[in-house]
Design a protein around this motif. Sequence first.
Motif, PDB file in Angstrom:
ATOM      1  N   HIS A 182       0.637   4.735   6.775  1.00  0.00           N
ATOM      2  CA  HIS A 182       0.062   4.230   8.019  1.00  0.00           C
ATOM      3  C   HIS A 182      -0.677   2.909   7.819  1.00  0.00           C
ATOM      4  O   HIS A 182      -1.428   2.468   8.684  1.00  0.00           O
ATOM      5  N   PHE A 183      -0.440   2.264   6.685  1.00  0.00           N
ATOM      6  CA  PHE A 183      -1.175   1.053   6.342  1.00  0.00           C
ATOM      7  C   PHE A 183      -0.985  -0.064   7.366  1.00  0.00           C
ATOM      8  O   PHE A 183      -1.951  -0.687   7.796  1.00  0.00           O
ATOM      9  N   GLN A 184       0.258  -0.335   7.747  1.00  0.00           N
ATOM     10  CA  GLN A 184       0.524  -1.424   8.686  1.00  0.00           C
ATOM     11  C   GLN A 184      -0.208  -1.191  10.007  1.00  0.00           C
ATOM     12  O   GLN A 184      -0.812  -2.106  10.562  1.00  0.00           O
ATOM     13  N   GLU A 185      -0.170   0.024  10.504  1.00  0.00           N
ATOM     14  CA  GLU A 185      -0.868   0.377  11.740  1.00  0.00           C
ATOM     15  C   GLU A 185      -2.380   0.162  11.615  1.00  0.00           C
ATOM     16  O   GLU A 185      -3.013  -0.425  12.486  1.00  0.00           O
ATOM     17  N   LYS A 186      -2.938   0.607  10.498  1.00  0.00           N
ATOM     18  CA  LYS A 186      -4.374   0.438  10.268  1.00  0.00           C
ATOM     19  C   LYS A 186      -4.746  -1.033  10.112  1.00  0.00           C
ATOM     20  O   LYS A 186      -5.758  -1.485  10.635  1.00  0.00           O
ATOM     21  N   MET A 187      -3.909  -1.789   9.397  1.00  0.00           N
ATOM     22  CA  MET A 187      -4.176  -3.194   9.178  1.00  0.00           C
ATOM     23  C   MET A 187      -4.177  -3.942  10.520  1.00  0.00           C
ATOM     24  O   MET A 187      -5.066  -4.765  10.773  1.00  0.00           O
ATOM     25  N   ARG A 188      -3.200  -3.648  11.388  1.00  0.00           N
ATOM     26  CA  ARG A 188      -3.152  -4.309  12.698  1.00  0.00           C
ATOM     27  C   ARG A 188      -4.397  -3.990  13.515  1.00  0.00           C
ATOM     28  O   ARG A 188      -4.939  -4.855  14.182  1.00  0.00           O
ATOM     29  N   ALA A 189      -4.846  -2.743  13.448  1.00  0.00           N
ATOM     30  CA  ALA A 189      -6.048  -2.352  14.203  1.00  0.00           C
ATOM     31  C   ALA A 189      -7.270  -3.088  13.694  1.00  0.00           C
ATOM     32  O   ALA A 189      -8.093  -3.571  14.477  1.00  0.00           O
ATOM     33  N   SER A 210       0.833  -1.192   0.000  1.00  0.00           N
ATOM     34  CA  SER A 210       0.000   0.000   0.000  1.00  0.00           C
ATOM     35  C   SER A 210       0.873   1.250   0.000  1.00  0.00           C
ATOM     36  O   SER A 210       1.893   1.297   0.690  1.00  0.00           O
ATOM     37  N   PRO A 211       0.462   2.297  -0.707  1.00  0.00           N
ATOM     38  CA  PRO A 211       1.209   3.555  -0.666  1.00  0.00           C
ATOM     39  C   PRO A 211       0.945   4.346   0.616  1.00  0.00           C
ATOM     40  O   PRO A 211       1.637   5.314   0.909  1.00  0.00           O
ATOM     41  N   ASP A 212      -0.049   3.938   1.408  1.00  0.00           N
ATOM     42  CA  ASP A 212      -0.395   4.627   2.652  1.00  0.00           C
ATOM     43  C   ASP A 212       0.698   4.376   3.689  1.00  0.00           C
ATOM     44  O   ASP A 212       0.950   3.236   4.075  1.00  0.00           O
TER      45      ASP A 212
END
Length: 76
Positions: free
Chosen positions: A65-72, A61-63
Amino acid sequence: YTDADRARVIHLACQRTDSGTPVYSQQAMADQTGISQSWVSEILRAAALRPHTTDDWCGPSPDPHFQEKMRAILGL
């Protein structure tokens, strides 16, 4: 090798490197732990770890903060 040696190898296998590469090579883990590359390979195999194989089921993902969002979302 001791359980502490195995734990150090497994810890390294689960970390990102400082140099920007996503994972440590088996040789780099061997150099850092003082364990031979063949034993590093055995430890990783016994722990069913394959750090050199990475898959993203939904693609990168180009986002930023993607990893943080995915974990949440996934509750990891």
